[in-house]
Design a protein around this motif. Structure first.
Motif, PDB file in Angstrom:
ATOM      1  N   UNK A  48       0.833  -1.195   0.000  1.00 25.40           N
ATOM      2  CA  UNK A  48       0.000   0.000   0.000  1.00 25.40           C
ATOM      3  C   UNK A  48       0.876   1.256   0.000  1.00 25.40           C
ATOM      4  N   UNK A  49       0.518   2.220  -0.835  1.00 29.99           N
ATOM      5  CA  UNK A  49       1.223   3.500  -0.874  1.00 29.99           C
ATOM      6  C   UNK A  49       0.208   4.629  -0.980  1.00 29.99           C
ATOM      7  N   UNK A  50       0.288   5.592  -0.056  1.00 28.80           N
ATOM      8  CA  UNK A  50      -0.673   6.690  -0.023  1.00 28.80           C
ATOM      9  C   UNK A  50      -0.499   7.657  -1.193  1.00 28.80           C
ATOM     10  N   UNK A  51       0.746   7.831  -1.653  1.00 27.39           N
ATOM     11  CA  UNK A  51       1.002   8.817  -2.709  1.00 27.39           C
ATOM     12  C   UNK A  51       0.812   8.189  -4.079  1.00 27.39           C
ATOM     13  N   UNK A  52       0.919   9.017  -5.106  1.00 31.33           N
ATOM     14  CA  UNK A  52       0.656   8.558  -6.469  1.00 31.33           C
ATOM     15  C   UNK A  52       1.834   7.827  -7.090  1.00 31.33           C
ATOM     16  N   UNK A  53       2.993   7.867  -6.440  1.00 29.85           N
ATOM     17  CA  UNK A  53       4.186   7.172  -6.921  1.00 29.85           C
ATOM     18  C   UNK A  53       4.827   6.414  -5.763  1.00 29.85           C
ATOM     19  N   UNK A  54       5.516   5.309  -6.051  1.00 30.61           N
ATOM     20  CA  UNK A  54       6.234   4.604  -4.980  1.00 30.61           C
ATOM     21  C   UNK A  54       7.490   5.373  -4.596  1.00 30.61           C
ATOM     22  N   UNK A  55       8.069   4.990  -3.443  1.00 30.54           N
ATOM     23  CA  UNK A  55       9.351   5.559  -3.048  1.00 30.54           C
ATOM     24  C   UNK A  55       9.388   6.191  -1.679  1.00 30.54           C
ATOM     25  N   UNK A  56       8.236   6.613  -1.149  1.00 32.20           N
ATOM     26  CA  UNK A  56       8.264   7.258   0.155  1.00 32.20           C
ATOM     27  C   UNK A  56       9.103   8.519   0.114  1.00 32.20           C
ATOM     28  N   UNK A  57      10.122   8.574   0.963  1.00 32.97           N
ATOM     29  CA  UNK A  57      11.022   9.729   0.945  1.00 32.97           C
ATOM     30  C   UNK A  57      11.827   9.790  -0.348  1.00 32.97           C
ATOM     31  N   UNK A  58      11.900   8.704  -1.074  1.00 32.83           N
ATOM     32  CA  UNK A  58      12.588   8.663  -2.368  1.00 32.83           C
ATOM     33  C   UNK A  58      11.615   8.951  -3.512  1.00 32.83           C
ATOM     34  N   UNK A  59      10.698   9.852  -3.274  1.00 34.88           N
ATOM     35  CA  UNK A  59       9.733  10.296  -4.284  1.00 34.88           C
ATOM     36  C   UNK A  59      10.477  11.045  -5.398  1.00 34.88           C
ATOM     37  N   UNK A  60       9.828  11.231  -6.532  1.00 35.38           N
ATOM     38  CA  UNK A  60      10.415  11.968  -7.654  1.00 35.38           C
ATOM     39  C   UNK A  60       9.478  13.102  -8.056  1.00 35.38           C
ATOM     40  N   UNK A  61      10.052  14.296  -8.183  1.00 35.18           N
ATOM     41  CA  UNK A  61       9.311  15.439  -8.722  1.00 35.18           C
ATOM     42  C   UNK A  61       9.784  15.709 -10.144  1.00 35.18           C
ATOM     43  N   UNK A  62       8.854  15.802 -11.076  1.00 35.75           N
ATOM     44  CA  UNK A  62       9.168  16.194 -12.454  1.00 35.75           C
ATOM     45  C   UNK A  62       8.538  17.556 -12.690  1.00 35.75           C
ATOM     46  N   UNK A  63       9.379  18.516 -13.027  1.00 34.47           N
ATOM     47  CA  UNK A  63       8.918  19.899 -13.072  1.00 34.47           C
ATOM     48  C   UNK A  63       9.701  20.675 -14.119  1.00 34.47           C
TER      49      UNK A  63
END
Length: 531
Positions: A48-63
């Motif tokens: 289970x992952x609350x955010x839209x991408x896996x990784x937790x603190x290792x999330x990725x922002x594309x901007x």
């Protein structure tokens, strides 16, 4: 060659493999690692992952054409990652490329001196001799000590759960011999006298959320760990490593539920046959029953929110509130429309104060006037993480967590970010004029987006009184069938730490499942022979 001891899951009987179900809450490195081990062992696992991408603190922002890794960027001890592919019969090199980073770090001191820090003995001998000639011999003695601590603390203990006080008693003589009761800084100071070199050999504690003046000397193992295996960065960013591990889990047959926060864990069954009902919302709302639940979510959030109404959990939550927690972080992700030749991939910028600054960061309550910074420049190693001709960065400053400081971060964040960026212009000329995209992450965001208790960036602080047996356990002692992985349990924060926590947690799960099954002699003998 993978140690057979990591593969206990293959000895699970058929009544467990394919018949037992596990829920893993949170897809950070710890959650991914334990989910892979459980699924590879034949335990049907839902992640289970609350955010839209896996990784937790290792999330990725594309901007704006830039790719920013949100969290861990220093990859060490690659063998613990390789093991995750090996338990599935695969090779890491077929799925992700880890590029060596040299120097490991560029250490810039407030007097203008610089030390490029890496693992080459001859280069480091020369550089230390130039920086602090009187400390060359002491530096060599420190590395020999660091090797001893590594062999005892990492190779011997990192992936071993500590469920009983007797387990701590067994290792106490060795820890005492190595001076684990001392702090990292005090230990370093026994070997070298130059203050800059003391900072260079003690700052690693900050990478796992510890104050070098309070963190147990057991963490002096990190310099040797880096020298032995190196420092790496995944091609495509840390997010590429997360994607490779996620894909591995799914190839094994695991189920990933993104955008699905767990709202509650309801213990069912009894100590002989524990069950837990996991309730979720978001993309996959529902209520399902599992034999095993592993939480990689924030420790306090797990016990205070997910297990609300469970008496034993409430007691644990209150105990957690009395513990010392790591500092928080203020992070600025930014991209520039020009490159800055000569920049190192990892740069540590030490401020004019060391111990007084760290005291203010870890104990608050005010925001210090000065700061020490970590500057991450991933496009030095992988230019594809930014548009052509551009550079991508993040810079972070350790700051007090929300329990020590009641700062109104939403109001002050822009001014504080401008102070940090202005200070970087001594190294990155006209920086603010060339920034074309920017994102800020504050302690409030750690609390709001990651559920981090008091906005702590690294969970429970790595002090001796909060390590091994004295750290929250990989297997909960009061709630059967509940397990913990990640930075808050043994052995602690950092990518090797949380991946090894998953290894220790998986071992605890396998031990419990084996103990709950009536095994024949034919099943037991091969298992004993492999240990």
């Amino acid at each position: 060659m993978v140690d057979p001891a990591i593969d206990e899951g293959r000895q699970l009987p058929g009544s467990v493999r394919g018949q037992r179900r596990a829920a893993v809450i949170g897809s950070g490195f710890g959650g991914l690692a334990v989910a892979i081990r459980l699924q590879a062992a034949g335990i049907s696992t839902v992640l289970y992952e609350a955010r839209d991408l896996p990784g937790g603190r290792a999330y990725v922002y594309r901007q704006d054409g830039f790719c920013f890794d949100a969290g861990p960027t220093v990859i060490t001890a690659p063998g613990c990652i390789e093991e995750l592919f090996a338990v599935a019969g695969e090779s890491m090199s077929d799925h992700v490329e880890l590029m060596p980073v040299l120097p490991f770090y560029r250490l810039a001191f407030s007097d203008g001196s610089v030390l490029d820090y890496d693992g080459d003995p001859d280069r480091m001998r020369a550089r230390v001799g130039q920086l602090a000639p009187g400390d060359a011999a002491g530096y060599e003695k420190f590395l020999a000590y660091s090797k001893e601590v590594f062999e005892a603390g990492y190779e011997g203990l990192a992936a071993t759960p500590f469920p009983r006080f007797a387990d701590m008693i067994k290792v106490s003589p060795e820890l005492a011999r190595l001076g684990a009761h001392r702090s990292v800084y005090d230990t370093v100071a026994r070997f070298v006298k130059d203050e800059r070199l003391r900072q260079a050999l003690s700052f690693h504690a900050l990478l796992i959320g510890g104050n070098p003046f309070e963190t147990s000397a057991i963490y002096t193992l990190i310099p040797y760990l880096e020298r032995r295996w190196g420092v790496f960065f995944p091609r495509g960013g840390t997010g590429a490593l997360v994607s490779a591990l996620t894909d591995l889990f799914m190839r094994l047959g695991g189920q990933l539920r993104l955008g699905t926060p767990v709202t509650r864990i309801r213990p069912e069954g009894d100590s002989l046959q524990p069950r837990h009902r996991v309730e979720s919302s978001g993309q996959h709302p529902g209520s399902e029953s599992f034999d095993v639940v592993v939480s990689n979510a924030d420790l306090h959030h797990t016990y205070d929110r997910l297990l609300t109404g469970v008496g034993a959990a409430e007691m644990t939550a209150r105990k957690l509130e009395a513990m010392d927690w790591s500092m928080s972080l203020f992070v600025i992700y930014f991209g520039t429309n020009r490159k800055y030749p000569g920049t190192a991939h990892h740069t540590v910028l030490f401020g004019p104060r060391y111990e007084p600054l760290l005291k203010e960061i870890f104990h608050g309550p005010a925001l210090p006037d000065d700061f020490s910074l970590y500057l991450h420049a991933p496009t030095v190693s992988d230019p594809q993480l930014a548009p052509d001709g551009c550079e991508g960065f993040y810079v972070l400053a350790p700051v007090p967590h929300l329990g020590n400081s009641k700062l109104a971060w939403d109001d002050i964040k822009d001014a504080y970010a401008d102070r940090i960026l202005a200070s970087l212009e001594t190294r990155l000329p006209d920086l603010r004029r060339h920034i074309v995209t920017k994102r800020i992450f504050t302690p409030i965001d750690f609390q709001r987006e990651l559920g981090a208790f008091m906005g702590s960036a690294f969970s429970v602080a790595p002090q001796l009184k909060q390590s091994a047996f004295f750290r929250p356990h990989n297997r909960d002692a009061t709630i059967p069938g509940l397990y913990i992985a990640g930075a808050g349990t043994h052995p602690g924060a950092g990518v090797p730490g949380v991946i090894n926590s998953a290894k220790a947690t998986a071992r605890a799960v396998f031990d419990d499942l084996l103990a709950s099954e009536p095994l024949s002699a034919a099943q037991l003998l091969p298992a004993a022979g492999q240990r």
